[in-house]
Enzyme design. Sequence first.
Site, PDB file in Angstrom:
ATOM      1  N   LYS A  81      -8.196   3.060  -2.296  1.00 49.06           N
ATOM      2  CA  LYS A  81      -7.893   4.685  -2.322  1.00 49.06           C
ATOM      3  C   LYS A  81      -9.332   5.370  -2.157  1.00 49.06           C
ATOM      4  O   LYS A  81      -9.308   6.338  -1.807  1.00 49.06           O
ATOM      5  CB  LYS A  81      -7.422   4.777  -3.792  1.00 49.06           C
ATOM      6  CG  LYS A  81      -6.921   6.329  -4.068  1.00 49.06           C
ATOM      7  CD  LYS A  81      -6.562   6.311  -5.422  1.00 49.06           C
ATOM      8  CE  LYS A  81      -6.128   7.899  -5.801  1.00 49.06           C
ATOM      9  NZ  LYS A  81      -5.608   7.961  -7.173  1.00 49.06           N
ATOM     10  N   ARG A 131      -3.679  -1.380  -7.843  1.00 51.02           N
ATOM     11  CA  ARG A 131      -2.666  -0.352  -7.559  1.00 51.02           C
ATOM     12  C   ARG A 131      -1.390  -0.921  -6.862  1.00 51.02           C
ATOM     13  O   ARG A 131      -1.447  -1.615  -6.176  1.00 51.02           O
ATOM     14  CB  ARG A 131      -3.358   0.865  -6.682  1.00 51.02           C
ATOM     15  CG  ARG A 131      -4.402   1.379  -7.523  1.00 51.02           C
ATOM     16  CD  ARG A 131      -5.258   2.481  -6.512  1.00 51.02           C
ATOM     17  NE  ARG A 131      -6.167   3.057  -7.353  1.00 51.02           N
ATOM     18  CZ  ARG A 131      -7.499   2.537  -6.984  1.00 51.02           C
ATOM     19  NH1 ARG A 131      -7.789   1.666  -6.258  1.00 51.02           N
ATOM     20  NH2 ARG A 131      -8.658   3.367  -7.560  1.00 51.02           N
TER      21      ARG A 131
END
Length: 326
Positions: free
Chosen positions: A194, A169
């Site tokens: 995350k 990411r």
Amino acid sequence: MDAGVFVSRNEAEATSFGSALELYAKEVTSKKRSSVSELSRINALQRHPLALRSLASIRGSDMANYRDTRLREGLAHSTVRRELALISHVFTIARKEWRMESLSNPVELIRQPSVDDSRERRILSADVWTLKDTKLVCEHLDELEMIRRHSRSPELPKIMTFATETAMRRSEITSLLRINVNLEKRVALLPMTKNGSARGVPLTSKAVAVLSSLAERDDGRCFKSRPDSVTKAFADAITDARNAYTEGLTLHLKQKKLTQDKIDKQISDDTYLMDLRFHDLRHEATSRLAEIFPLHELTKITGHQDTRMLMRYYHPKIEDLAKKLK
């Protein structure tokens, strides 16, 4: 009351929704990794007329009106769902931890806005016409190479290559620490991701080459760029690349004696460099890695907690699947 089943509503009736939001921000939101974005939503809710109402007075119809009003204002369905999820959790915490056992959750009584935010965007290739020495020259380029050529940021091309090689990411890339990278073993460690867990990412030779080319930084990070600056640099590069692409294509079509209407139609229908986001690089990388690893191994690389979530990112080309058939 004699039977011991009576539950007082005094606390819920005396506490305003705004006060509950303030307490929630202090006790719950402050401990979350996503506190900044949630605090922003809480601040917006505290300016809403519902903030003046007591918790006990808010009904499902109020939440339905809130949902419909926000959608009419043009907010995305996913944004409204996140706001409703926040409100719902405030009521849940109030009932479970703030001595308001009689309080019902009004969000549970309404329909949630439907959301389908999965994307199938893959990287495209096209014939790119450029004017060199007054002559049109054609090159067959994929979108990533076109964006790299028009990047105003010297670091963006390296970040793009790293993203498509690792499926990491944007936030994971920009926060990657050199101390967590082992170039000999070709592994990058992400201590906190995350979903709240750590994971290791295997590095391809291209990913290793990118990291090896970076200068050491005082703050220990591999890349200088921050998440927001990556997004802006990527958007700027796409704009410049698309303008250059359409300019060259227009010249090529004029040489073919097409009318202006036909030229405009062909350009408007051309999807090259359109609707492309930085997060699509993660989609692309995941689809490429899926050609090498089985799905249960791929979840360990990308950080998805189950294969159902991974399938939102895995979009193989049908023609590639056909080649595997006898």
